[in-house]
Structure formats: structure tokens, C-alpha cells
Design an enzyme around this catalytic site. Structure first.
Site: not given
Ligand code: NAD
Ligand code: DO4
Length: 485
Positions: A179, A254, A288, A387
């Protein structure tokens, strides 16, 4: 298969592109030119998800029986296709979520490298022989796949993140149901098309688009899904953890970060400035691992601040498809408003704005925000704690390295961190004491290598690790075998 601009992105179920029963669509729009629809994304139903899971469950039985090297052959084919389509996929990514075209090309190439890495993992050992107390017995461990894995991904790395979850899931014998985030679903569909064209057996890979509250929640609740791997926000991550625990599914999260860089008095000034800019502002700060807090020792503070300001003023903001653009727009209107509201909070709470803070002149139509620098940021301020996920850097002054480390660790997050110093003692203190899953010395806080474990401490992660050989821990269960004649 190729998609034309503005086309409806169908679900991928049982090896076929499939229309949702709902007929409802959301536009995925170009954040640089919001009137441009890159594709229409289906708001699928739970029936669509159920069809994908049923097909995945059936397909996984045969998939797990293939040898791992045979499964790897499919991943090699997918990698080749991804590489052949690199420019098209990267352009779609730039148009859909705004990162610059060179960055999008780099990410797509990274996707191919991840696929090849895990294809190779299919040739490596999965267990150990362990001496039994019975001298006539053979005891060893092997590993078995979880079954069907639900993959829920964000929009900020639309190729790399789905692939770094799907490739290990598949090589170890799982079927996957993806998804993707709606804001990056057209790019995700182009990745899935590579699996289709590599002739991966029907049902082994599925994609269902839709709302997080429906399809994401559906993945959490579906009894046919044995494991959930998620990257995204902390709020959603916690919902996933609760739901998975309630029905005994394995889960991996993550999530966010509030990543610090420490600039010590003895740092190489140019190196620290360039890495702070790259780590904090590339991809419009939407990584992230992006640098968010800049903790600088007092002896170098003024020189560092001055040079950082000069360099940030030189950054060219614009459409990621235009040559020379260094930073694109925020990925969505929502994201832009979030960033602007954090900037307002910073001002209200007394931080000093050094640069930026608004929309760049001449770019009023897209979801652009200026690269923004705050000075005099205090630990209690919202911009020092939460964040932002945007191009905003918070400068904080300290006198000693001990103070710097305490401040860097003063966060609920612990994803990545970096330090700039020439002193080996300071480097070792940072390695030992920094509470983060990824620590980098004289290098920016972003920059994940596919062959190394990646994940966070504290609230950044569910404490498992993705990528490299660490991925096997989530996508398999260990089985201990005892054999006696
Ligand atoms: N640690 C990592 O590796 C990493 C990497 C990339 C992004 N991020 C984090 O992601 C966030 C930004 O991405 P985003 O805005 O897409 O995040 P988000 O949590 O809003 O969405 C992520 C995914 O979850 C789905 N989702 C939303 N509500 C849901 C629910 N109730 N149940 C299940 N799934 C649901 C979304 O549709 C999307 O596919 C930031 O906080 C960022 O730090 C973390
Ligand atoms: O957003 C998370 C992934 C970050 C990444 O892949 C990088 O820093 O290279």
C-alpha cells in the site's frame, strides 16, 4: 507497461491491473505545478484488499517452494527493468513528489542496487549447525518466511523504501501486498510494473492503493497478513503496533527523527557547512535522516553561522525538472502548511529567523518554501523538539562537547546523528554516547547504505533493523531442527 500523464492507476492483483469496486479516485498532483495531475489514484475498498491478500496467500505456497536462488533470478530481472526505465521512473517521481530529477535518478538506481543485493542474498546461508547434547543427533537452525507481508510506505522515497522492504520479503519466500502513499502511487505503480514485466508469478506481488484509514487499517486488521512492515509517521506507527499486537502479527516500524549535527570547535568549517546544507535541505528536508538541529560549539559558532547563511542564500529553489534546481517544492500542500506552521511557532516562541521563512518570490503557485535558518533556538522550543520534515535548520549554541552531546540526546527520537571534529576522543565519545541508530562522523546525517543495517533508537523505530543482512530477522522466523535416526 507505461502510463500516460493523468491516467488512472489500477491496483495490481493476481498478476493483473485491476479496477477498484469503488470507482472513487484521488488526484496525485505535481507539487511544482499543482494544476497538473500526474495520475488518478484509486480509493480502493476492503474487498479489493481482501482479493489481493487471498491471491497472495495462494501464490506464497508455491513461491516459498522455489529455491532462494531461483527467487533471486526474478529480482535480478526486476533490477534490469528498473534500470532500463530509470529516466521515466525518476521523472514521474520528480513530477509526483517534487524531489529534483538528479536525486530521483539516484534513488531509482539505488532501487536496482537493492534488488541485486537481495537477489544475491538468495545464495547465502540462512542457518547454523549447533552442537546437540545428544552425540547422535544433528541440530541446526533454518528460517521460514512469515507468509504474506503487508508493506505500508510513505511518499518521500517512493522507489527505495518499497523496494528495501519488498526485495528482502520476497527473497526469503514471502508474498507481499504493497500500500503506497497516495502522493507517490504513480511512481509505485511503475515499480510494480517492473515486477509484472519480469513475470513474477501472479499473486506474489500485489499493490492496492487507497486511504491510510481504509487500506492501511485493513492491512493492520487482516487475518491473512502475517507481518506488517511500515515506514512513516509516529502517530500511524503506533496505531500499527497496537493493531498488530492485538492479533499477534509481526510488525516493524521505521518512523520519524529529529536528527542533530554537532559542529565542534575543531571542525573543518567548509566540510561542516556543506554537510549541514546537504543533510538538512536536500530533498527539501523530507528525509527521515535529515539534519534538523545544528548544535554548534561557541568557538566556531559565528564563523559557522556566517558561512552557512552565505551558502544557503545561494541555493536555487524551483521545479525539480529544471536544470540547475537545487531544491524542489514540499511534496504536498499539507506538507507545506505543516512546515509554515512550524516556522510560525519558531517565531512565536522567540527563535530568531536568519533566513527564509516564507514562500520564495516568483514561485507562489507551487508548494514551495524557502530554505529556512533559525538562530537562538532553545531546547524547549517546538522547532527543537518536533519533526518538521521540511527545509528548516535550528541553530543551537553550546560551550562544551559534553553539553553538545546532552543536547543532541535531548529528544524522543534517535534515528541518525553526525559530528564534525578532528579529535579522535570527541569522535569516540560521540560513537559511544549518541543515542541514535545511525551515527556518522565528518559526514551528513542522511545517507543510508543498502548493505548496512538501518533503523532508529527510542521513538524512531520498533527497534528492529531494515536493509543489509539485518532484514532477514524481520522477514523470517527461525526454526530449530533436531534430527536423530
Ligand atoms: N525512519 C524511516 O526510515 C523513515 C523513512 C521515511 C519517512 N519516515 C517518516 O515518514 C513520515 C512522512 O511520511 P508520511 O507523511 O507518508 O507518513 P504517514 O504516516 O502519514 O503515512 C505513511 C503511510 O501510512 C499510511 N497510513 C496513514 N494512515 C494510516 C492508518 N491509520 N493505518 C495504516 N496506514 C496508514 C499512509 O497512507 C502511507 O502509506 C515522517 O514522519 C518521516 O520521518 C521515516
Ligand atoms: O527517509 C528515510 C530514508 C533516508 C535515506 O534513505 C537516506 O538518508 O539515504
Amino acid at each position: 507497461m507505461s502510463f500516460t500523464a493523468g491516467e488512472t492507476i489500477l491496483n495490481y492483483i493476481q498478476g493483473e491491473w485491476t479496477a477498484s469496486s469503488t470507482g472513487e479516485l484521488d488526484p496525485s498532483i505535481n507539487p511544482a505545478q499543482p494544476t497538473q495531475v500526474v495520475g488518478w489514484v484509486q480509493r480502493s475498498s476492503l474487498q479489493d484488499l481482501d482479493a489481493a491478500v487471498t491471491s497472495a496467500k495462494a501464490a506464497q505456497r508455491a513461491w516459498r517452494k522455489l529455491s532462494a536462488p531461483a527467487r533471486g533470478e526474478y529480482l535480478y530481472k526486476v533490477a534490469d527493468l528498473l534500470e532500463q526505465r530509470l529516466d521515466d521512473i525518476a521523472e514521474t517521481m520528480t513530477r509526483e513528489m517534487g524531489k529534483t530529477f538528479p536525486e530521483a535518478k539516484g534513488e531509482t538506481a539505488r532501487g536496482a542496487a537493492i534488488l541485486r543485493y537481495y537477489a544475491g542474498e538468495g545464495m547465502r546461508k540462512v542457518g547454523d549447525v549447533i552442537p546437540s547434547t545428544d552425540s547422535e543427533a544433528l541440530m541446526f537452525t533454518t528460517r521460514v518466511p512469515l507468509g504474506v507481508v503487508g508493506v505500508i510506505t510513505p511518499w518521500n522515497f517512493p522507489v527505495a523504501i518499497p523496494i528495501w522492504k519488498m526485495a528482502p520479503a520476497l527473497i526469503y519466500g514471502n508474498a507481499v501486498v504493497l500500500k503506497p502513499a497516495g502522493e507517490a502511487a504513480v511512481t509505485a505503480a511503475k515499480v510494480i510494473a517492473c515486477f509484472h514485466d519480469a513475470k513474477i508469478p501472479a499473486g506474489v506481488v500485489s499493490m492496492v492503493t487507497g486511504q491510510g484509514s481504509v487500506i492501511g487499517q485493513g492491512i493492520i486488521d487482516h487475518p491473512g497478513i502475517n507481518g506488517i512492515t511500515f515506514t512513516g509517521s509516529n502517530t500511524v506507527g503506533k496505531t500499527i503496533a497496537k493493531g498488530a499486537i492485538a492479533r499477534g502479527a509481526k510488525y516493524q516500524l521505521e518512523m520519524g527523527g529529529k536528527n542533530p549535527v554537532i559542529v565542534a570547535d575543531d571542525a573543518d568549517l567548509e566540510q561542516a557547512v556543506e554537510a549541514t546544507i546537504s543533510g538538512g535541505l536536500r530533498s527539501t528536508g523530507q528525509k527521515c535522516t535529515a539534519t534538523s538541529r545544528v548544535v554548534v560549539q561557541s568557538g566556531i559558532y559565528d564563523a559557522f553561522k556566517q558561512r552557512l547563511l552565505e551558502r544557503v542564500q545561494m541555493l536555487k529553489v524551483g521545479d525539480g525538472m529544471e536544470a540547475g534546481t537545487w531544491m524542489g517544492p514540499c511534496a504536498s500542500e499539507n506538507q507545506l502548511q505543516t512546515v509554515l506552521s512550524y516556522i510560525s511557532r519558531g517565531l512565536e516562541e522567540g527563535a530568531s529567523l536568519l533566513h527564509g521563512g516564507g514562500k520564495p518570490a516568483g514561485l507562489e503557485n507551487g508548494f514551495y518554501v524557502e530554505p529556512t535558518l533559525f538562530d537562538n533556538v532553545r531546547p524547549h522550543m517546538t522547532i527543537a523538539k518536533e519533526e518538521i520534515f521540511g527545509p528548516v535548520l535550528a541553530l543551537m549554541k553550546v560551550d562544551t562537547l559534553e553539553e553538545a552531546l546532552a543536547l543532541a540526546n535531548d529528544s524522543e527520537f534517535g534515528l541518525s546523528a553526525s559530528i564534525f571534529t578532528k579529535n579522535i576522543g570527541s569522535m569516540l565519545a560521540f560513537v559511544n554516547e549518541m543515542e541514535a541508530g545511525l551515527v556518522r562522523i565528518n559526514a551528513e546525517s542522511a545517507g543510508v547504505e543498502l548493505q548496512a543495517p538501518f533503523g532508529g533508537m527510542k521513538q524512531s523505530s520498533s527497534h528492529s533493523r531494515e536493509q543489509g543482512q539485518a532484514a532477514i530477522e524481520f522477514f523470517t522466523s527461525i526454526k530449530t531442527v533436531f534430527i536423530k535416526s
